[in-house]
Design an enzyme around this catalytic site. Structure first.
Site, PDB file in Angstrom:
ATOM      1  N   LEU A  63       1.993  58.523  37.773  1.00 26.09           N
ATOM      2  CA  LEU A  63       1.321  57.951  38.529  1.00 26.09           C
ATOM      3  C   LEU A  63       1.170  56.851  38.139  1.00 26.09           C
ATOM      4  CD1 LEU A  63      -0.870  61.297  39.323  1.00 26.09           C
ATOM      5  CD2 LEU A  63       0.966  60.021  41.161  1.00 26.09           C
ATOM      6  N   TYR A 118       5.924  43.438  44.864  1.00 22.64           N
ATOM      7  CA  TYR A 118       5.445  44.824  44.809  1.00 22.64           C
ATOM      8  C   TYR A 118       6.782  46.285  45.549  1.00 22.64           C
ATOM      9  CZ  TYR A 118       3.073  48.958  45.032  1.00 22.64           C
ATOM     10  OH  TYR A 118       2.179  50.804  44.425  1.00 22.64           O
ATOM     11  N   LYS A 122       9.036  49.005  43.390  1.00 15.93           N
ATOM     12  CA  LYS A 122       8.992  50.142  43.743  1.00 15.93           C
ATOM     13  C   LYS A 122       9.874  50.703  43.928  1.00 15.93           C
ATOM     14  CE  LYS A 122       4.482  51.344  42.984  1.00 15.93           C
ATOM     15  NZ  LYS A 122       4.347  52.879  42.039  1.00 15.93           N
ATOM     16  N   ASN A 147      -1.103  53.973  52.688  1.00  9.69           N
ATOM     17  CA  ASN A 147      -2.069  53.791  52.466  1.00  9.69           C
ATOM     18  C   ASN A 147      -3.251  54.913  51.958  1.00  9.69           C
ATOM     19  OD1 ASN A 147      -2.280  50.913  53.241  1.00  9.69           O
ATOM     20  ND2 ASN A 147      -2.332  51.613  55.129  1.00  9.69           N
ATOM     21  N   PRO A 309     -53.040  78.482  57.576  1.00  8.20           N
ATOM     22  CA  PRO A 309     -52.733  79.726  58.195  1.00  8.20           C
ATOM     23  C   PRO A 309     -53.890  79.771  59.249  1.00  8.20           C
ATOM     24  CG  PRO A 309     -53.521  78.794  55.585  1.00  8.20           C
ATOM     25  CD  PRO A 309     -53.023  77.979  56.618  1.00  8.20           C
ATOM     26  N   GLY A 310     -53.809  81.386  60.125  1.00  9.90           N
ATOM     27  CA  GLY A 310     -54.065  80.937  60.876  1.00  9.90           C
ATOM     28  C   GLY A 310     -54.046  80.462  62.659  1.00  9.90           C
TER      29      GLY A 310
END
Length: 398
Positions: A63, A118, A122, A147, A309-310
């Site tokens: 890589l 580039y 490659k 991409n 509560p209640g």
């Protein structure tokens, strides 16, 4: 299996190495192969380490490469020169382990890539690998990546999505000259999955018609079959929706395996600490509180209700809306009465035995906290987002 990863500290390398380590240390038990060692080679590794790795490796993921050099000649040095060193070192140790090469669609030298230095570097690397396979009989897997995007990708470098995610997550502007430009995107998890297929000698093969991969079992190249074609405008719009989610509480539609789902995962990985949490509006009164948690245009909304509560809450009904009440803490009673009748259905509920209770259309309902010391905490789901202009909510005691 002993695996060498060159460029181990790069975007793809980091994701691959961590995935391999999960397999090696039995954190990922879904894979049908084992990993004995992961050799990580990067720019700060030594010549001696490379030699040792090349002697022992059973598979090589190559890589390493140059994306943003200071001058153009570094493309060829980084993308062709080091590949030569790697393959020559393998030949020294007569190691015919399979080798995977990460190339780029720019190697096609087609269209806007025709004059790409580039791409030329490659392409030279690809030809080197094919010649190596002819000479040694080793298997090579040459991938031309489009991409790439995903977690850990470096912003302001060579990925538009990484840059957009970083900027939008940090409230910085993004620049788009043409929203209609379409890109082919490959998500990192899909790429890693394909690399594992290569590891098992089951890579997807193809040949190329320009920059388009044509599936072919006998093809010279390899490719990842799952990619997404999307415009810059679509990417930006989705990211702005994700950015606004803490304010709207609306979760965008993210179907399984969709680009949106993968982009959202990527976006979240760029959130700074200050954006990792966000406050929710608690509507408080003497009875307790009610807080909207999450909304969806197609699947309603979640809320949490806290009753002191209640206290009794509710005492209303709906024509069409339906809900689930799920008590997660405390002890309570849910009652429902069918409108126009004396038919009452009662459900004693507790955080000690969590269950979901339907709130039925046409039934007025309430929820009572039976405790006089503890709050009653109820998670509520409604099939639609509350609309104050059309609430479908009518007061009536059970």
């Amino acid at each position: 299996m002993k695996i060498l990863v060159t460029g181990a500290k790069g975007f793809v390398g980091r994701n691959l190495v961590e995935s391999l380590k999960n397999i090696r240390y039995k954190k990922d038990r879904t894979r049908h192969f084992s990993v004995k060692e992961v050799y990580e080679y990067d720019i700060d590794s030594t010549k001696e380490e490379l030699e040792m790795f090349c002697e022992k490796a059973d598979f090589i993921f190559h890589l390493a490469g140059v994306n943003r050099p200071k001058n153009e000649k570094e493309y060829m040095e980084g993308n062709f020169g080091f590949s030569s060193v790697l393959l020559d070192t393998l030949k020294v140790y007569n190691n015919k382990a399979p080798v995977m090469l990460s190339s780029s669609i720019q190697a096609s030298l087609e269209g806007r890539y025709a004059e790409s230095d580039y791409g030329k570097s490659k392409l030279a690397g690809e030809n080197l690998f094919f010649a190596y396979a002819e000479e040694t009989g080793s298997k090579v897997y040459v991938y031309r990546f489009p991409n790439l995007f995903g977690k850990w990708c470096r912003p302001n470098y060579n990925s538009v999505i990484a840059t957009f995610c970083h900027n939008i997550a940090n409230d910085l502007p993004i620049k788009i000259n043409d929203r209609s430009i379409e890109l082919e995107m490959l998500y990192i998890d899909d790429l890693i999955e394909e690399m594992f297929w290569a590891l098992k000698d089951k890579a997807h093969r193809c040949h190329y018609d320009g920059i388009v991969p044509i599936p072919n079992d006998g093809g010279k190249f390899c490719y990842c079959p799952i990619t997404h074609k999307v415009t810059l405008g679509e990417i930006a719009d989705l990211l702005e929706t994700f950015h606004e989610q803490p304010n709207t509480l609306v979760m965008p539609e993210i179907p399984d395996n969709s680009f949106a789902k993968k982009l959202y995962s990527t976006y979240l990985s760029y959130l700074p600490q200050g954006k990792t949490s966000f406050s929710l509006k608690m509507n408080r009164d003497e009875r307790g509180s009610f807080t909207e948690l999450m909304k969806s245009d197609k699947t309603g909304q979640f809320s949490v209700n806290i009753s002191k509560p209640g206290i009794t809450k509710g005492q209303h009904w709906h024509h069409s809306k339906w809900e689930f009440f799920i008590v997660v803490s405390g002890h309570g009673l849910i009652e429902m009465r069918k409108i126009g009748t004396n038919e009452v259905r009662s459900f004693e509920v507790s955080g000690d035995k969590i269950e979901a209770i339907h709130m039925l259309p046409g039934f007025t309902h309430n929820i009572k906290n039976l405790s006089y010391t503890e709050d009653l905490v109820t998670v509520m789901w409604a099939n639609e987002i509350f609309d104050p202009e059309k609430p479908d909510t009518y007061f009536e005691e059970v």
